[in-house]
Design a protein around this motif. Structure first.
Motif, PDB file in Angstrom:
ATOM      1  N   GLU A  67      30.002  48.584  33.362  1.00 40.79           N
ATOM      2  CA  GLU A  67      30.230  47.295  32.731  1.00 40.79           C
ATOM      3  C   GLU A  67      31.469  47.369  31.860  1.00 40.79           C
ATOM      4  O   GLU A  67      31.590  48.235  30.992  1.00 40.79           O
ATOM      5  N   LEU A  68      32.400  46.458  32.095  1.00 44.81           N
ATOM      6  CA  LEU A  68      33.599  46.338  31.281  1.00 44.81           C
ATOM      7  C   LEU A  68      33.548  45.019  30.526  1.00 44.81           C
ATOM      8  O   LEU A  68      32.670  44.188  30.760  1.00 44.81           O
ATOM      9  N   SER A  69      34.496  44.819  29.637  1.00 46.96           N
ATOM     10  CA  SER A  69      34.523  43.613  28.820  1.00 46.96           C
ATOM     11  C   SER A  69      35.888  42.949  28.936  1.00 46.96           C
ATOM     12  O   SER A  69      36.917  43.611  28.798  1.00 46.96           O
ATOM     13  N   ALA A  83      31.301  40.058  29.397  1.00 44.17           N
ATOM     14  CA  ALA A  83      31.013  41.330  30.069  1.00 44.17           C
ATOM     15  C   ALA A  83      30.923  41.099  31.572  1.00 44.17           C
ATOM     16  O   ALA A  83      30.425  40.070  32.031  1.00 44.17           O
ATOM     17  N   PHE A  84      31.413  42.059  32.360  1.00 43.40           N
ATOM     18  CA  PHE A  84      31.327  41.949  33.812  1.00 43.40           C
ATOM     19  C   PHE A  84      31.173  43.337  34.414  1.00 43.40           C
ATOM     20  O   PHE A  84      31.507  44.349  33.793  1.00 43.40           O
ATOM     21  N   GLU A  85      30.659  43.370  35.632  1.00 43.55           N
ATOM     22  CA  GLU A  85      30.438  44.617  36.342  1.00 43.55           C
ATOM     23  C   GLU A  85      31.553  44.863  37.350  1.00 43.55           C
ATOM     24  O   GLU A  85      31.974  43.947  38.059  1.00 43.55           O
ATOM     25  N   GLN A 101      30.923  33.590  32.867  1.00 45.19           N
ATOM     26  CA  GLN A 101      32.162  32.819  32.975  1.00 45.19           C
ATOM     27  C   GLN A 101      32.824  32.717  31.598  1.00 45.19           C
ATOM     28  O   GLN A 101      32.151  32.808  30.562  1.00 45.19           O
ATOM     29  N   VAL A 102      34.143  32.512  31.598  1.00 44.25           N
ATOM     30  CA  VAL A 102      34.853  32.241  30.349  1.00 44.25           C
ATOM     31  C   VAL A 102      34.648  30.768  30.018  1.00 44.25           C
ATOM     32  O   VAL A 102      35.124  29.884  30.727  1.00 44.25           O
ATOM     33  N   ARG A 103      33.936  30.489  28.931  1.00 47.08           N
ATOM     34  CA  ARG A 103      33.598  29.109  28.600  1.00 47.08           C
ATOM     35  C   ARG A 103      34.505  28.509  27.534  1.00 47.08           C
ATOM     36  O   ARG A 103      34.479  27.310  27.298  1.00 47.08           O
ATOM     37  N   ARG A 114      42.613  40.942  27.853  1.00 41.03           N
ATOM     38  CA  ARG A 114      42.441  42.384  27.698  1.00 41.03           C
ATOM     39  C   ARG A 114      41.140  42.820  28.352  1.00 41.03           C
ATOM     40  O   ARG A 114      40.142  42.104  28.295  1.00 41.03           O
ATOM     41  N   ILE A 115      41.168  43.994  28.954  1.00 41.06           N
ATOM     42  CA  ILE A 115      39.976  44.610  29.519  1.00 41.06           C
ATOM     43  C   ILE A 115      39.654  45.848  28.710  1.00 41.06           C
ATOM     44  O   ILE A 115      40.514  46.725  28.540  1.00 41.06           O
TER      45      ILE A 115
END
Length: 247
Positions: A67-69, A83-85, A101-103, A114-115
């Motif tokens: 999981e990254l952000s 957060a996403f996988e 999703q980015v809301r 940025r990740i």
């Protein structure tokens, strides 16, 4: 040798053994290869829906399942974090309403994406391209009307319309068209914003005298920077011109 030591430490299925090894040394190396290949969002405005955003942040990563952000950054302030996988290759996070999703709705201007990895370190950073309705002019001929609908040669027709804006502050030229040709123009400016209930721009009144009988198509046109970009042309109606009654 390090992988073999990892295999002797864990018991269970081969899948669990592989995951255990990745969580130590090989995973951190692979996840350091995170790359952002696309970062763009479009923000439009609808009178029934308000601000609408679309777009995505996409990228790729090495042989890494973790999981990254994703962070959306505005002048060094994080306005959203999602957060996403990763999935052993490509990844994508969209701008929308659902989970993952980015809301946030980015304002106009430069932003960054940025990740971050599991340890909080920045693995990738790119500029977010924001296409915002407030950055581009979009003008509309608002509620045009004219009178009278029938005149004689030598009599005037009066045309009135306002200017509504749905974008950036801009200067423009408003024109009355007769059969597609401009016969009178006026210059003006509008502030940025979105007019849904009424026009915030100026109202113009044009008068035109016809010298020949016939039927003529009237229209209002707005041009921005001497082109049709950001402008609008709207039909107003047809005026009938009869012969001069005194002739």
């Amino acid at each position: 040798m390090e992988r073999r030591a990892c295999l002797t430490t864990f018991t269970g299925s081969a899948l669990l053994l592989s995951a255990g090894c990745l969580s130590n040394s090989s995973q951190s190396q692979a996840c350091d290869a995170v790359e952002i290949t696309r970062a763009s969002v479009s923000v439009e405005y609808g009178c029934d829906t308000g601000q609408i955003r679309s777009g995505s942040v996409e990228g790729q990563v090495g042989d890494c399942n973790t999981e990254l952000s994703l962070e959306i950054v505005d002048e060094d302030e994080t306005i959203e974090e999602v957060a996403f996988e990763t999935n052993n290759g490509r990844w994508s996070v969209g701008f929308g309403e659902g989970p993952g999703q980015v809301r946030a709705i980015p304002s106009s201007g430069d932003k960054r994406v940025r990740i971050r990895g599991p340890d909080g370190g920045i693995l990738a950073s790119e500029q977010l391209t924001v296409s915002h309705y407030l950055d581009s002019p979009a003008l509309t001929v608002w509620r045009p009307e004219f009178e009278p609908e029938t005149v004689s040669v030598g009599e005037d027709v009066t045309v009135v319309f306002s200017i509504a804006t749905f974008g950036a502050e801009t200067s423009f030229t408003a024109a009355l068209l007769v059969d597609g040709e401009p016969v009178e123009t006026r210059d003006g400016t509008v502030d940025s914003g979105a007019d849904c209930q009424s026009a915030s721009g100026p109202e113009y009144e044009f008068s035109y005298t016809f010298e020949e009988p016939g039927e003529y198509e009237l229209a209002g046109r707005i041009t921005v920077d001497a082109s049709a970009k950001g402008g609008d042309t709207k039909s107003i109606g047809t005026v009938t011109v009869s012969s001069d009654s005194s002739s």
